[in-house]
Design an enzyme around this catalytic site. Structure first.
Site, short mmCIF file in Angstrom:
data_model
loop_
_atom_site.label_atom_id
_atom_site.label_comp_id
_atom_site.label_asym_id
_atom_site.label_seq_id
_atom_site.Cartn_x
_atom_site.Cartn_y
_atom_site.Cartn_z
N HIS A 1 -1.97 -7.83 1.97
CA HIS A 1 -2.01 -8.38 3.34
C HIS A 1 -3.23 -7.92 4.14
O HIS A 1 -3.47 -8.41 5.25
CB HIS A 1 -0.70 -8.09 4.10
N ASN B 1 -8.23 3.69 8.37
CA ASN B 1 -7.69 2.49 9.01
C ASN B 1 -7.82 2.49 10.52
O ASN B 1 -7.75 1.44 11.15
CB ASN B 1 -6.22 2.31 8.61
N GLN C 1 -7.86 -0.21 3.02
CA GLN C 1 -8.73 -0.82 4.04
C GLN C 1 -10.08 -1.27 3.48
O GLN C 1 -10.83 -1.96 4.15
CB GLN C 1 -8.97 0.15 5.19
N CYS D 1 3.36 3.13 17.15
CA CYS D 1 3.95 2.78 18.43
C CYS D 1 5.46 2.85 18.25
O CYS D 1 6.01 2.20 17.37
CB CYS D 1 3.51 1.36 18.76
N GLY E 1 0.80 -1.22 0.00
CA GLY E 1 0.00 0.00 0.00
C GLY E 1 0.84 1.27 0.00
O GLY E 1 0.54 2.22 -0.72
N THR F 1 12.28 -7.22 -10.94
CA THR F 1 11.66 -8.53 -11.18
C THR F 1 10.46 -8.69 -10.27
O THR F 1 10.54 -8.43 -9.07
CB THR F 1 12.70 -9.65 -10.93
#
Ligand SMILES: Cc1ncc(COP(=O)(O)O)c(C=O)c1O
Length: 373
Positions: free
Chosen positions: A199, A149, A177, A319, A69, A234
């Site tokens: 992901h 998000n 999201q 964090c 992203g 690649t």
């Protein structure tokens, strides 16, 4: 162990994992090589691109594979801004974007003299009207996320697309999201660039794509002629194929999953009802994310105690060295002095989340904050 941090990342689906293994084993050629091994690999690349393009009703060559992203966001914003600065140097975004967008904007301001308008939420929401009012003749790009998000808030993408339709500014949407959760047809929404990360929809980490209606933008990575010369290197073939598998899987069951998660959210809030909580929710939102605060409970301690009980949730914000930084999203929505910045946590579901898991979460929350069930 209970995982309720799906807005951070999701687990790989079995089918996506299988694709990843099969492709890694069988299709080891370089998709750019002209011999049989290359052609074989290239057929997988073409199929993945075509499968993804079909889901979004776009042309295959409009899908550019990236490392995720952040790269897709940066490629669209920086790539377009630098290639089109002769048309104007004004950009618009919102104060509640992901840092992949905000930090790219700041970089363009600092290093290339662009001027950026950051739209602040009014009554905790961003309206299309605010974008309209911020537009100038020299605006060349507007970047607004599909869903936030940290809170799940849905932004008025359709209305903004309509406003921009007869303006020179192109429209970038960070849909990281939202993809795999709600149907999105970029052309119908007048979106020029759309970012995705595998992901977040049960695909592998480190792979994503940018839908791009336009070709006039600079590359971030220079070298080979891959991806229509927009992204050298690649290709991550196994990752790309597994992403296509995961996306197809999610899209095929989009409505069922949405309903399942809507029910999960209602179940959680119902169970929590007697205790003292508030939601950081200000408008139409994805049910996948619940941003919730417990008065007088510091989120840092809450997260630590939930972690000790085996429950992974998050504050939603960054964090650093174990210390939670105040959320720029909640700060923009509620002001920097709001207690919500210190008290809020983000619980985020997938369709695989169970009511038993939520029961356990509620039990633990009540133990920590001293409420009753
Ligand atoms: C809205 C949004 N945009 C961009 C990103 C960055 O994606 P990635 O981690 O794949 O680079 C994320 C990840 O959390 C996100 O939630």
């Amino acid at each position: 162990m209970i995982y309720l941090d799906h807005a951070a990342t999701t687990s790989l689906s079995d089918a996506a994992l299988q694709t990843f293994i099969d492709i890694s084993k069988e299709y080891y050629g370089n998709p750019s090589s002209i011999h049989w091994a290359g052609r074989k690999a290239n057929s997988i690349l073409r199929k993945a691109r075509l499968d993804i393009a079909q889901i979004f009703d776009t042309k295959p060559e409009q899908i550019i594979f990236t490392s995720g992203g952040s790269e897709a966001d940066t490629l669209a914003i920086q790539g377009y801004a630098l290639a089109n600065q002769h048309k104007g140097k004004h950009l618009i975004t919102t104060a509640i974007e992901h840092h992949a967008v905000l930090h790219t904007m700041e970089y363009l301001e600092k290093c290339f003299g662009f001027e950026v308008t950051y739209i602040e939420p009014v009554n905790q929401v961003i309206s299309a009207q605010q974008i309209k009012e911020a537009l100038r003749p020299d605006t060349i790009l507007v970047s607004v996320m599909y869903a936030n998000n940290e809170t799940g808030l849905l932004l008025p993408i359709r209305e903004i697309g309509e406003i921009l339709y007869d303006h020179q500014a192109v429209f970038h949407v960070d849909a990281v999201q939202a993809i795999g959760k709600i149907p999105i047809l970029p052309e119908e929404l007048h979106i020029d660039f759309l970012s995705a990360a595998a992901h977040k929809f049960h695909g592998p980490k480190g792979v994503g794509f940018l839908y791009s209606r336009l070709a006039n933008f600079d590359s971030l990575i220079h070298g080979g002629r891959q991806e229509e010369q927009h992204r050298a290197g690649t290709e991550n073939l196994a990752g790309i194929a597994a992403m296509a598998t995961a996306l197809k899987e999610q899209t095929d069951q989009l409505e069922q999953h949405y309903q399942t998660v809507t029910d999960l959210k209602a179940f959680l809030l119902d169970k929590l009802a007697p205790s003292n909580y508030y939601l950081n929710e200000s408008g139409p939102s994805l049910p996948y994310v619940v941003n919730i605060g417990f008065p007088h409970q510091l989120n840092e301690q809450l997260l630590m105690r939930l972690d000790l009980a085996g429950i992974a949730v998050s504050s939603g914000s960054a964090c650093t060295a174990g210390v939670i930084q105040a959320s720029h999203v909640l700060e923009a929505m509620y002001g920097q002095d709001s207690d919500r910045l210190k008290e809020s946590i983000r619980i985020s579901f997938s369709h695989k989340t169970t009511k038993e898991e939520l029961d356990f979460l509620v039990q633990q929350l009540h133990q920590i904050i001293g409420g009753t069930q």
